[in-house]
Design an enzyme around this catalytic site. Structure first.
Site, short mmCIF file in Angstrom:
data_model
loop_
_atom_site.label_atom_id
_atom_site.label_comp_id
_atom_site.label_asym_id
_atom_site.label_seq_id
_atom_site.Cartn_x
_atom_site.Cartn_y
_atom_site.Cartn_z
N GLU A 98 0.84 -1.21 0.00
CA GLU A 98 0.00 0.00 0.00
C GLU A 98 0.86 1.25 0.00
O GLU A 98 2.02 1.21 0.43
CB GLU A 98 -0.86 0.02 1.27
CG GLU A 98 -2.27 -0.47 1.09
CD GLU A 98 -3.16 0.48 0.30
OE1 GLU A 98 -2.64 1.34 -0.44
OE2 GLU A 98 -4.39 0.34 0.40
N ASP A 99 0.29 2.35 -0.44
CA ASP A 99 1.01 3.62 -0.30
C ASP A 99 0.82 4.21 1.09
O ASP A 99 1.74 4.74 1.68
CB ASP A 99 0.59 4.61 -1.40
CG ASP A 99 -0.91 4.81 -1.48
OD1 ASP A 99 -1.66 3.95 -0.98
OD2 ASP A 99 -1.35 5.82 -2.04
N ASP A 102 -4.29 4.87 6.58
CA ASP A 102 -4.84 6.06 7.21
C ASP A 102 -5.83 5.59 8.28
O ASP A 102 -5.43 5.24 9.39
CB ASP A 102 -5.51 6.87 6.08
CG ASP A 102 -5.79 8.30 6.47
OD1 ASP A 102 -6.29 8.52 7.58
OD2 ASP A 102 -5.55 9.20 5.66
N PHE A 151 -2.37 16.36 4.96
CA PHE A 151 -2.83 15.86 3.66
C PHE A 151 -1.64 15.85 2.71
O PHE A 151 -1.10 16.90 2.38
CB PHE A 151 -3.96 16.71 3.10
CG PHE A 151 -4.73 15.95 2.05
CD1 PHE A 151 -4.15 15.64 0.83
CD2 PHE A 151 -6.02 15.51 2.30
CE1 PHE A 151 -4.83 14.90 -0.12
CE2 PHE A 151 -6.72 14.77 1.35
CZ PHE A 151 -6.12 14.47 0.14
N ARG A 164 -0.39 12.95 -8.57
CA ARG A 164 0.16 11.60 -8.41
C ARG A 164 1.57 11.46 -8.96
O ARG A 164 2.36 10.66 -8.49
CB ARG A 164 -0.70 10.58 -9.16
CG ARG A 164 -1.90 10.09 -8.42
CD ARG A 164 -2.42 8.83 -9.11
NE ARG A 164 -3.84 8.63 -8.92
CZ ARG A 164 -4.39 8.07 -7.84
NH1 ARG A 164 -3.64 7.66 -6.86
NH2 ARG A 164 -5.69 7.93 -7.75
C1 PRP Z 1 -6.04 5.37 -0.47
C2 PRP Z 1 -4.76 4.58 -0.23
C3 PRP Z 1 -5.24 3.40 0.55
C4 PRP Z 1 -6.38 3.96 1.36
C5 PRP Z 1 -5.90 4.22 2.75
O1 PRP Z 1 -6.68 4.84 -1.58
O2 PRP Z 1 -4.15 4.20 -1.44
O3 PRP Z 1 -5.70 2.36 -0.30
O4 PRP Z 1 -6.79 5.17 0.72
O5 PRP Z 1 -6.92 4.79 3.53
P1 PRP Z 1 -7.63 4.06 4.75
O6 PRP Z 1 -6.54 3.47 5.62
O7 PRP Z 1 -8.34 5.21 5.42
O8 PRP Z 1 -8.57 3.03 4.23
P2 PRP Z 1 -7.83 5.58 -2.44
O9 PRP Z 1 -9.15 5.02 -2.08
O10 PRP Z 1 -7.64 7.07 -2.31
O11 PRP Z 1 -7.52 5.12 -3.91
P3 PRP Z 1 -6.22 5.36 -4.85
O12 PRP Z 1 -5.08 4.56 -4.24
O13 PRP Z 1 -6.65 4.80 -6.17
O14 PRP Z 1 -5.93 6.83 -4.88
#
Ligand code: PRP
Length: 179
Positions: A98-99, A102, A151, A164
């Site tokens: 994961e990136d 949160d 953020f 991105r």
């Molecule tokens: C982001 C990120 C994680 C998630 C983390 O994805 O890449 O998958 O949110 O947040 P959390 O711990 O609160 O669940 P996003 O839904 O923004 O999609 P993306 O990676 O395609 O931008």
């Protein structure tokens, strides 16, 4: 620096150095295991690619796409599966990449979903961790950086699909997302 950014949080050099360290750790711990590395699209694309390039052990890759955020800045807590894995994971050593963690909602959902599929082992690797925002409990096995509740965008992370492709990670100005 883009005028929408407040400051740089993590430079591309710091990212590359930390990615190398994580790769060496995974190399050591998964030697002889041919792990299945799962990229959670889209945010972890660059981290996933750099990590895989830095790793030396054989590994296989797969992709999953889920969404928890809309165009806003808060997790809705509702996870939508947009693209599932292409192969079964039963008996495999799975590392989900994961990136950012949160609220933890995305990964706790994926952890429970994957557990039903009976992998040999399951680990979570994230570039960034924001522990102060946690709602769902998740155990992170590999973490690049623990960061404060700002953020952030860049290196795969977006705000409404923007920023991105930035190479470094930046703090986004409040005025951009608090309109
Ligand atoms: C982001 C990120 C994680 C998630 C983390 O994805 O890449 O998958 O949110 O947040 P959390 O711990 O609160 O669940 P996003 O839904 O923004 O999609 P993306 O990676 O395609 O931008």
């Amino acid at each position: 620096m883009h005028p929408d950014f407040e400051s740089m949080m993590i430079s591309k050099e710091e990212i590359a150095a930390r990615v190398g360290e994580i790769a060496r750790e995974i190399d050591r711990q998964y030697a002889g295991k041919n792990p299945l590395m799962v990229c959670v699209l889209k945010g972890s694309l660059f981290f996933f690619s750099d990590l895989l390039h830095a790793m030396e052990i054989p590994a296989e890759i797969d992709f999953i796409s889920v969404s928890s955020y809309g165009a806003g800045d808060k997790s809705t807590g509702k996870i939508t599966m947009k693209k599932d894995l292409s192969e079964p994971i039963e008996g495999r050593h799975v590392i989900i990449v994961e990136d950012i963690v949160d609220s933890g909602n995305t990964l706790s959902h994926l952890r429970d979903l994957f557990a039903e599929r009976q992998p040999a082992s399951f680990a979570i690797c994230t570039l960034l961790d924001k522990p102060s925002r946690r709602v769902s409990d998740v155990k992170v096995d590999y973490c690049g950086f623990r960061i404060p509740d700002e953020f952030i965008v860049g290196y795969g992370l977006d705000y409404a699909e923007r920023y991105r492709l930035e190479n470094d990670i930046y703090v986004l100005k409040r005025s951009v997302y608090e309109k």
